[in-house]
Design a protein around this motif. Structure first.
Motif, PDB file in Angstrom:
ATOM      1  N   GLY A 126      52.182  44.255  44.875  1.00 40.56           N
ATOM      2  CA  GLY A 126      51.206  45.091  44.191  1.00 40.56           C
ATOM      3  C   GLY A 126      51.449  46.567  44.452  1.00 40.56           C
ATOM      4  O   GLY A 126      52.093  46.957  45.420  1.00 40.56           O
ATOM      5  N   ASN A 210      46.647  39.788  45.300  1.00 42.70           N
ATOM      6  CA  ASN A 210      47.918  39.135  45.031  1.00 42.70           C
ATOM      7  C   ASN A 210      47.985  37.783  45.726  1.00 42.70           C
ATOM      8  O   ASN A 210      48.732  36.906  45.320  1.00 42.70           O
ATOM      9  CB  ASN A 210      49.064  40.035  45.524  1.00 42.70           C
ATOM     10  CG  ASN A 210      50.434  39.549  45.106  1.00 42.70           C
ATOM     11  OD1 ASN A 210      50.619  39.122  43.970  1.00 42.70           O
ATOM     12  ND2 ASN A 210      51.393  39.602  46.017  1.00 42.70           N
ATOM     13  N   LEU A 231      47.460  39.846  38.765  1.00 38.93           N
ATOM     14  CA  LEU A 231      46.522  40.181  39.825  1.00 38.93           C
ATOM     15  C   LEU A 231      45.205  39.487  39.533  1.00 38.93           C
ATOM     16  O   LEU A 231      44.797  39.366  38.374  1.00 38.93           O
ATOM     17  CB  LEU A 231      46.289  41.692  39.881  1.00 38.93           C
ATOM     18  CG  LEU A 231      47.413  42.558  40.447  1.00 38.93           C
ATOM     19  CD1 LEU A 231      47.094  44.032  40.217  1.00 38.93           C
ATOM     20  CD2 LEU A 231      47.642  42.279  41.923  1.00 38.93           C
ATOM     21  N   ALA A 295      45.456  49.526  40.105  1.00 40.96           N
ATOM     22  CA  ALA A 295      46.306  48.522  40.754  1.00 40.96           C
ATOM     23  C   ALA A 295      47.115  47.792  39.694  1.00 40.96           C
ATOM     24  O   ALA A 295      46.605  47.456  38.622  1.00 40.96           O
ATOM     25  CB  ALA A 295      45.458  47.530  41.543  1.00 40.96           C
ATOM     26  N   LEU A 297      51.348  45.537  39.310  1.00 39.56           N
ATOM     27  CA  LEU A 297      52.446  44.886  40.016  1.00 39.56           C
ATOM     28  C   LEU A 297      53.756  45.632  39.775  1.00 39.56           C
ATOM     29  O   LEU A 297      53.988  46.157  38.689  1.00 39.56           O
ATOM     30  CB  LEU A 297      52.616  43.437  39.545  1.00 39.56           C
ATOM     31  CG  LEU A 297      51.473  42.473  39.862  1.00 39.56           C
ATOM     32  CD1 LEU A 297      51.735  41.122  39.201  1.00 39.56           C
ATOM     33  CD2 LEU A 297      51.288  42.301  41.359  1.00 39.56           C
TER      34      LEU A 297
END
Length: 307
Positions: A126, A210, A231, A295, A297
């Motif tokens: 992440g 995650n 996520l 947030a 990935l």
């Protein structure tokens, strides 16, 4: 055979990390394993050591001996995530990374997995962005109540005492009760991949996960998978404090997701705007107070040694 580089946090679990290494190293010598050990001396040192080590962008096997915070530092120090294979011997207070990846808690069993892998799994990594700064995470990032617990735990004398009694996980429970009655919930806006922004009232915390566990075993997102390129986001909102208090124990089993006020959703990216600046964390490591976080990935995945 490639050389193993052990990243050792001797101060993890109030000094237990160093003691555990004293049982690990003789086993490496006995087996004639080629290795080196890099010891951390201060917060942030693991990230510096790993950055220097992986600057060659060659293949490396890194075996972390520490807690979730040490894993977080290592993840953030790697120059090329795709060139690293990660092993882990958990010696922290919460060990949510090991729990989520189903790695042994016993140090010698964890070492056996590293030396004789059952499987090499690919794991998503992440990325938290706040105020233009980035930080990676392996387990989760969050804002609000859960992050406030992490902030307080980082300086807690109670944590040191409970770690010595092998009850470190209770630190988070005790602090959670304290913060619950002192922190005031806020309004929040949450925007997912589809671009639709939703409003939430009386938000206690929002976490992008995650792995399914956080905070020393809270099973906040039971459906989270570390390799599914998603996520899992959990939002606790619009509940009286007494209800949150009663729900907390159910989160150890994942039963909380069936109650009103608990929202869980999947996405590739989430943007959170809070009514006021609140504590933020990555993998339990405190970050400065912020009103807005994002947030997502990384494109690259990291290889993790598994049983």
């Amino acid at each position: 055979m490639m050389k193993y580089t052990f990243i050792l946090n001797p101060n993890s679990r109030s000094g237990m990390g160093g003691m555990i290494w004293e049982t690990i190293e003789p086993e490496l010598i006995k087996r004639q394993v080629e290795y080196e050990c890099l010891r951390t001396d201060y917060p942030g040192h693991a990230m510096k050591l790993v950055r220097e080590l992986t600057a060659d962008r060659e293949e490396h096997i890194l075996a972390v001996l520490g807690g979730d915070g040490t894993v977080n530092e290592v993840i953030n120090g790697i120059c090329d995530i795709s060139k690293v294979t990660l092993g882990y011997i958990p010696t922290g207070s919460s060990n949510d990374f090991a729990r989520g990846m189903k790695l042994p808690k016993d140090p010698l069993k964890a070492l056996e997995v590293i030396l004789n892998p059952g499987e090499i799994k690919k794991m998503d990594v992440g990325l938290l962005t706040r105020a233009g700064k980035e930080r990676r995470f392996a387990v989760s990032t969050g804002i609000g109540f859960d992050a406030a617990i992490c902030h307080q735990a980082a300086v807690s004398k109670l944590k040191v005492l409970l770690n010595r009694l092998k009850l470190g996980k209770l630190t988070y429970v005790g602090i959670a009760l304290n913060r619950l009655f002192h922190d005031k919930p806020v309004k929040a806006e949450v925007t997912l991949d589809d671009g639709v922004t939703k409003q939430y009232k009386k938000v206690y915390f929002i976490a992008a996960m995650n792995n399914p566990y956080e905070g020393g075993g809270f099973y906040f997102c039971p459906d989270a998978r570390s390799s599914d390129r998603q996520l899992d986001v959990i939002i606790i909102s619009n509940l009286p404090k007494l209800a949150v208090l009663l729900l907390l124990p159910t989160a150890y089993k994942g039963w909380h997701v069936h109650f009103p006020g608990i929202s869980v959703m999947q996405c590739k990216k989430v943007c959170v705007k809070m009514e006021r600046a609140l504590p933020v964390h990555t993998d339990g490591e405190p970050v400065f107070l912020r009103k807005e976080i994002k947030a997502e990935l990384l494109k690259e995945q990291i290889r993790v040694i598994s049983a």
